[in-house]
Design an enzyme around this catalytic site. Structure first.
Site, PDB file in Angstrom:
ATOM      1  N   CYS A 137       0.844  -1.182   0.000  1.00  0.00           N
ATOM      2  CA  CYS A 137       0.000   0.000   0.000  1.00  0.00           C
ATOM      3  C   CYS A 137       0.883   1.236   0.000  1.00  0.00           C
ATOM      4  CB  CYS A 137      -0.903   0.040   1.239  1.00  0.00           C
ATOM      5  SG  CYS A 137      -2.051  -1.362   1.353  1.00  0.00           S
ATOM      6  N   GLY A 140      -0.017  -0.068  -5.045  1.00  0.00           N
ATOM      7  CA  GLY A 140      -1.334  -0.675  -4.896  1.00  0.00           C
ATOM      8  C   GLY A 140      -2.259  -0.251  -6.009  1.00  0.00           C
ATOM      9  N   ASN A 146      -0.170   1.716   5.789  1.00  0.00           N
ATOM     10  CA  ASN A 146       0.696   0.816   5.025  1.00  0.00           C
ATOM     11  C   ASN A 146       1.372  -0.107   6.022  1.00  0.00           C
ATOM     12  OD1 ASN A 146       3.879   1.179   3.276  1.00  0.00           O
ATOM     13  ND2 ASN A 146       2.397  -0.480   3.194  1.00  0.00           N
ATOM     14  N   GLY A 147       1.116  -1.398   5.889  1.00  0.00           N
ATOM     15  CA  GLY A 147       1.712  -2.360   6.804  1.00  0.00           C
ATOM     16  C   GLY A 147       0.723  -3.437   7.189  1.00  0.00           C
ATOM     17  N   CYS A 190      12.379  -2.900   5.815  1.00  0.00           N
ATOM     18  CA  CYS A 190      12.210  -4.031   4.893  1.00  0.00           C
ATOM     19  C   CYS A 190      13.184  -3.924   3.724  1.00  0.00           C
ATOM     20  CB  CYS A 190      10.778  -4.043   4.376  1.00  0.00           C
ATOM     21  SG  CYS A 190      10.488  -5.213   3.027  1.00  0.00           S
ATOM     22  N   TYR A 199      12.355  -4.708  -4.855  1.00  0.00           N
ATOM     23  CA  TYR A 199      11.236  -4.740  -5.796  1.00  0.00           C
ATOM     24  C   TYR A 199      10.194  -3.647  -5.596  1.00  0.00           C
ATOM     25  CZ  TYR A 199       7.091  -6.630  -8.196  1.00  0.00           C
ATOM     26  OH  TYR A 199       5.999  -6.783  -8.992  1.00  0.00           O
ATOM     27  N   SER A 248      11.433  -4.339 -13.117  1.00  0.00           N
ATOM     28  CA  SER A 248      12.171  -4.312 -11.851  1.00  0.00           C
ATOM     29  C   SER A 248      13.551  -4.921 -11.952  1.00  0.00           C
ATOM     30  CB  SER A 248      11.352  -5.017 -10.758  1.00  0.00           C
ATOM     31  OG  SER A 248      10.998  -6.323 -11.173  1.00  0.00           O
ATOM     32  N   ASP A 304      16.517 -11.342 -13.005  1.00  0.00           N
ATOM     33  CA  ASP A 304      15.238 -10.986 -12.387  1.00  0.00           C
ATOM     34  C   ASP A 304      15.505 -10.655 -10.929  1.00  0.00           C
ATOM     35  OD1 ASP A 304      12.571 -10.439 -12.208  1.00  0.00           O
ATOM     36  OD2 ASP A 304      11.876 -12.452 -12.712  1.00  0.00           O
ATOM     37  N   ASP A 305      14.550  -9.940 -10.310  1.00  0.00           N
ATOM     38  CA  ASP A 305      14.774  -9.522  -8.927  1.00  0.00           C
ATOM     39  C   ASP A 305      14.454 -10.619  -7.925  1.00  0.00           C
ATOM     40  OD1 ASP A 305      11.807  -9.059  -7.917  1.00  0.00           O
ATOM     41  OD2 ASP A 305      11.947  -8.183  -9.907  1.00  0.00           O
ATOM     42  N   CYS A 362       5.821 -13.094   4.292  1.00  0.00           N
ATOM     43  CA  CYS A 362       5.928 -11.832   5.027  1.00  0.00           C
ATOM     44  C   CYS A 362       4.646 -11.588   5.813  1.00  0.00           C
ATOM     45  CB  CYS A 362       6.167 -10.670   4.061  1.00  0.00           C
ATOM     46  SG  CYS A 362       6.210  -9.060   4.881  1.00  0.00           S
ATOM     47  N   CYS A 389      15.071  -5.888   7.960  1.00  0.00           N
ATOM     48  CA  CYS A 389      14.230  -7.079   8.036  1.00  0.00           C
ATOM     49  C   CYS A 389      14.466  -7.881   6.769  1.00  0.00           C
ATOM     50  CB  CYS A 389      12.749  -6.718   8.154  1.00  0.00           C
ATOM     51  SG  CYS A 389      11.680  -8.197   8.167  1.00  0.00           S
ATOM     52  N   CYS A 449      11.900 -12.733   4.903  1.00  0.00           N
ATOM     53  CA  CYS A 449      11.448 -13.522   3.759  1.00  0.00           C
ATOM     54  C   CYS A 449      12.573 -14.405   3.214  1.00  0.00           C
ATOM     55  CB  CYS A 449      10.886 -12.627   2.659  1.00  0.00           C
ATOM     56  SG  CYS A 449      12.009 -11.307   2.130  1.00  0.00           S
TER      57      CYS A 449
END
Length: 468
Positions: free
Chosen positions: A9, A35, A110-111, A244, A250, A291, A353-354, A390, A444, A447
Site C-alpha cells: 500500500c 497498490g 501501510n503495513g 524491509c 522490488y 524491476s 530478475d529480482d 511476510c 528485516c 522472507c
C-alpha cells in the site's frame, strides 16, 4: 499473472495547502505502483471530514472535477491499496473514515498488524462491531475507546496495543498525524511545499508535486500537524530498526530514496555483487522488465558483458484479461512480455530478475527466450531465495507455495529449465545495503532467513493455511 510478490500500500498526506485534495491525488498517482486495487482520499476543511473511495486506479476513481469540489479544505490524506489483510472487498478501501464521540477521524495504513486477530477478538467480546475485515480498523476501535484527552495520547495509546508494521496517516477536522512503528518496517518521508507539510510513503511522490524533502519520519516517531505547525513525539518503546530490505529489491520506485538510500543505485549495486558471486561466460545480459533492469545494468557493468533489452513489456495490461477460446501457450506471460528474436538468436544469455516466488513465470520466460533462438540461458536473481512469507505488509504466498522453501537451488534450476541459476547471497545483499558486518536486525530480511523481528501469535488457522 506474473509470479511476483504483490505490492502492498501507499499513503500520502498534506496539511496547510489550499489545494490539498488535488495534491493528494497527484501524490497517489506517483505511488500507484504500491497498490492498484483501490484508492481513496479524505479531506478536512476545519469543520468537516469528507471521503471519496473506489475500486481501481487513481485516474479511474477520481475522474471528474465534481469529486474534488466535494473534497474541499487545506488538509487531506490518501491511500492506494493492494490487499495484504482483509481481502479486496470494497468495504476495505482506505482511508477508513468514522465518526465517534470526539468527532471524525480518517486513517490510511501501510503495513500489517501481526496481532490484529487477537485484538479484534478481544474488542468484539467487549461489544465492538467491525464493518471491515481490514486490520486497520482495529486501530480505530482502540483509538475510540481511549479515555485520554488529547488526540496524540489517544493515538499513541492505541498503537501501543498493536504489534507489527505500520506507516500511518490520520486526519481529523483540524489536524493531521503521521506515525511509524518502532521497527520502521515501511518507509515514510516528510516534505514541504508552499509552506504546507507533506508525508508520503516514498520521495517520488514529493518529486511530482515539487515538494522539498526534509527527512524521514523516524521509527517509533509520531508527528502532529496543526495550526501551530509540526510537533514530534517518540511515545513508543525503542526497538532495533528493521526496515524491509525487499523495498530495495522490488517494491519502491527506482527514482525514490528510502531508508536514507537511493533505490536505483541500490539495485545496481545488487547487480554488481551478483556478477561477482555468479560469473558466467555469455554474450549478452538481459533484464526481466521493469524491476530487473537496474540489477541487470549493474551485472553487465561488473561482468563486462553487453546489456540488451531483449524482453519488451506491454505497460498497458491490467490485472485481468480475457484469454482467447483457442488456447495460446503461456498466454499470461506473452501478453505482458515479448522476446526480440533478432537480439537473442544464437546467443548465450544471462537473464536477470529480482526474485523467484513460485517459479512458474520464470519457467515460462526462459522457454520464451529459448524459443526466440537463445543458445544458452543462465538465470541470475538479484536477491536471495525467498523461502518465508511476510507478515509485515506484503501479500506473499504461503510458505508451501514458495519454491525455495522446499527445493534446492539445483532443483529450482531444473524446474525453470535454466542452464545455470545463481542467487545473490544474503551476506552480499546486506553488505551492499550497508548493514554493519555481523549485525543482526539492521534490515528485516525475514522472507529470506525466517528471522522475524516481531513475533506473532501462532493460531491454528495459520497451520491450515500452510504459513508454517
Amino acid at each position: 499473472m506474473f509470479d511476483k510478490y504483490e505490492d502492498e500500500c501507499g499513503v500520502f498526506g498534506i496539511y496547510g495547502h489550499p489545494e490539498a485534495a488535488n495534491m493528494t491525488y497527484l501524490g497517489l498517482y506517483a505511488l500507484q505502483h504500491r497498490g492498484q486495487e483501490s484508492c481513496g482520499i479524505s479531506a478536512a476543511d476545519g469543520m468537516r471530514l469528507r471521503t471519496h473511495l473506489g475500486s481501481g486506479l487513481v485516474a479511474d476513481v477520481f475522474k471528474d472535477d465534481e469529486i474534488f469540489n466535494k473534497l474541499s479544505g487545506d488538509a487531506s490524506i490518501g491511500h492506494v491499496r493492494y490487499s495484504t489483510a482483509g481481502g479486496d472487498n470494497i468495504r476495505n478501501c482506505q482511508p477508513i473514515a468514522v465518526d465517534y464521540a470526539r468527532g471524525s477521524v480518517a486513517v490510511a495504513h501501510n503495513g500489517n498488524l501481526v496481532n490484529a486477530r487477537e485484538v479484534r477478538n478481544a474488542l468484539e467480546e467487549k461489544g465492538s462491531i467491525f464493518s471491515t475485515t481490514a486490520d486497520t480498523e482495529v486501530i480505530i476501535h482502540l483509538l475510540a475507546r481511549s479515555q485520554s484527552d488529547s488526540l496524540g495520547d489517544r493515538i499513541s495509546e492505541a498503537l501501543r496495543q498493536v504489534r507489527g508494521a505500520y506507516s500511518l496517516v490520520f486526519l481529523t477536522e483540524t489536524r493531521m498525524v503521521a506515525a511509524r512503528d518502532p521497527h520502521g518496517f515501511r518507509p515514510l518521508v516528510l516534505g514541504e511545499v508552499d509552506g504546507a507539510y507533506v508525508v508520503a510513503s516514498e520521495t517520488c511522490a514529493l518529486d511530482l508535486i515539487e515538494a522539498r524533502f526534509i527527512r524521514e519520519i523516524e521509527p517509533g516517531e509520531m508527528v502532529i500537524f496543526d495550526k501551530n505547525g509540526m510537533t514530534s513525539y517518540h511515545p513508543f518503546e525503542e526497538r532495533t530498526p528493521s526496515p524491509c530490505i525487499f523495498e530495495f529489491v522490488y517494491f519502491a520506485r527506482p527514482d525514490s530514496t528510502i531508508f536514507g538510500q537511493q533505490v536505483y543505485q541500490m539495485r545496481k549495486g545488487f547487480g554488481h555483487q551478483l556478477a561477482r558471486e555468479h560469473q558466467v561466460e555469455a554474450d549478452i545480459v538481459i533484464p526481466v522488465p521493469d524491476s530487473g533492469v537496474p540489477a541487470a545494468i549493474g551485472y553487465a557493468e561488473e561482468a563486462g558483458i553487453p546489456f540488451e533489452m531483449a524482453l519488451i513489456r506491454n505497460h498497458y495490461v491490467g490485472r485481468t484479461f480475457i484469454e482467447p477460446q483457442q488456447s495460446i501457450r503461456h498466454f499470461g506471460v506473452k501478453i505482458k512480455l515479448n522476446a526480440i528474436r533478432e537480439v537473442l538468436q544464437g546467443k548465450r544469455v544471462v537473464v536477470i530478475d529480482d526474485s523467484i516466488v513460485r517459479g512458474t513465470t520464470s519457467r515460462k520466460i526462459i522457454k520464451m527466450i529459448r524459443n526466440a533462438g537463445a543458445k544458452e540461458v543462465h538465470m541470475r536473481v538479484s536477491s536471495p531465495p525467498t523461502a518465508y512469507p511476510c507478515f509485515y505488509g506484503i501479500d506473499t504466498p504461503t510458505r508451501k507455495e514458495l519454491i525455495a522453501s522446499s527445493h534446492t537451488i539445483d532443483e529450482i534450476r531444473k524446474y525453470v529449465t535454466a542452464d545455470t541459476l545463481g542467487y545473490l547471497s544474503l551476506e552480499g545483499m546486506l553488505e551492499i545495503a550497508g548493514a554493519p558486518k555481523g549485525a543482526k536486525g539492521h534490515f528485516c530480511e525475514a522472507c529470506f532467513s525466517g528471522n522475524y523481528p516481531v513475533k506473532f501469535p501462532r493460531l491454528k488457522s495459520d497451520d491450515q493455511l500452510g504459513l508454517f
